[in-house]
Design an enzyme around this catalytic site. Structure first.
Site, mmCIF file in Angstrom:
data_model
loop_
_atom_site.group_PDB
_atom_site.id
_atom_site.type_symbol
_atom_site.label_atom_id
_atom_site.label_comp_id
_atom_site.label_asym_id
_atom_site.label_seq_id
_atom_site.Cartn_x
_atom_site.Cartn_y
_atom_site.Cartn_z
ATOM 1 N N PHE A 224 15.641 18.348 111.269
ATOM 2 C CA PHE A 224 15.537 18.858 112.629
ATOM 3 C C PHE A 224 16.932 18.926 113.237
ATOM 4 O O PHE A 224 17.591 17.908 113.432
ATOM 5 C CB PHE A 224 14.635 17.950 113.474
ATOM 6 C CG PHE A 224 14.525 18.375 114.917
ATOM 7 C CD1 PHE A 224 13.814 19.512 115.268
ATOM 8 C CD2 PHE A 224 15.125 17.638 115.927
ATOM 9 C CE1 PHE A 224 13.705 19.909 116.599
ATOM 10 C CE2 PHE A 224 15.027 18.016 117.262
ATOM 11 C CZ PHE A 224 14.312 19.158 117.597
ATOM 12 N N ALA A 225 17.389 20.153 113.520
ATOM 13 C CA ALA A 225 18.711 20.388 114.102
ATOM 14 C C ALA A 225 18.568 20.747 115.574
ATOM 15 O O ALA A 225 17.683 21.522 115.945
ATOM 16 C CB ALA A 225 19.415 21.522 113.362
ATOM 17 N N GLU B 57 27.683 15.074 109.372
ATOM 18 C CA GLU B 57 27.247 14.317 110.544
ATOM 19 C C GLU B 57 27.991 12.989 110.708
ATOM 20 O O GLU B 57 27.718 12.249 111.647
ATOM 21 C CB GLU B 57 25.734 14.075 110.481
ATOM 22 C CG GLU B 57 24.913 15.349 110.482
ATOM 23 C CD GLU B 57 25.065 16.187 111.749
ATOM 24 O OE1 GLU B 57 25.469 15.650 112.798
ATOM 25 O OE2 GLU B 57 24.789 17.389 111.690
#
Length: 188
Positions: free
Chosen positions: A20-21, A98
């Protein structure tokens, strides 16, 4: 609902996972820079979370020159984003992007709802220790381009467009500048 310390989330085929971005990885061309296996799966909503921007550990992003996106639990709020189906071979490159190893973000497990009401569990990321600061104009633009490209709800797109960026006027990385230019060319 966040579950900290989650491991790899595998989809039914065992060779992929769902991610999920909600930040710059909303934009297809951006996520494909480091994670070429990403395939659009769905637009989805993360309930009881809020979008924020910050500098991890108080350090300004050398890539973006401003706050970068994170999420935090906030009852009644929601964050819209894109679910990408990705090959497990890209998990380490996604973690690297990330900043997991450096402690910038931690992987979390979230349950999101698609526009059709289906609930799915995905990997996402949350900044651990940050200072809230506005994003650079370029970072905001990439997020807004991704939201538009993938058809996030118009009200949410308006909310993203209303975010006040910082006053950074310099350049970001060449590959990101190219993505922004291509996006601007498509809209003119």
């Amino acid at each position: 609902m966040a579950n900290f310390g989650c491991e790899d989330l595998r989809s039914q085929d065992g060779e992929s996972f769902l991610y999920f971005a909600y930040g710059s990885n909303l934009l297809t061309e951006r996520i494909h820079l480091r994670n070429p296996s990403a395939v659009f799966y769905s637009v989805a909503r993360l309930q009881d979370f809020k979008l924020d921007f910050g500098n991890p550990q108080g350090k300004t992003s050398e890539t973006w020159h401003g706050g970068i996106a994170t999420i935090f639990e906030s009852p009644g709020d929601e964050v819209w984003g894109v679910v990408w189906k990705m090959n497990k071979s890209n998990l380490s490159s996604l973690d690297k992007q990330e900043g997991v190893k450096s402690g910038m973000y931690v992987p979390i497990e979230v349950t999101v709802s698609t526009q059709e009401g289906k609930e799915i569990t995905c990997r996402s990321y949350q900044m651990t220790n940050y200072e809230s600061v506005p994003p650079s104009p370029q970072y905001k633009k990439v997020i807004c381009m991704g939201a538009k490209e993938n058809g996030l709800p118009l009200e949410y797109q308006k909310k993203l467009n209303s975010i006040e960026p910082n006053d950074y006027k310099g350049k970001v990385s060449e590959e990101i500048e190219d993505i922004i230019k291509k996006g601007e060319a498509k809209t003119h």
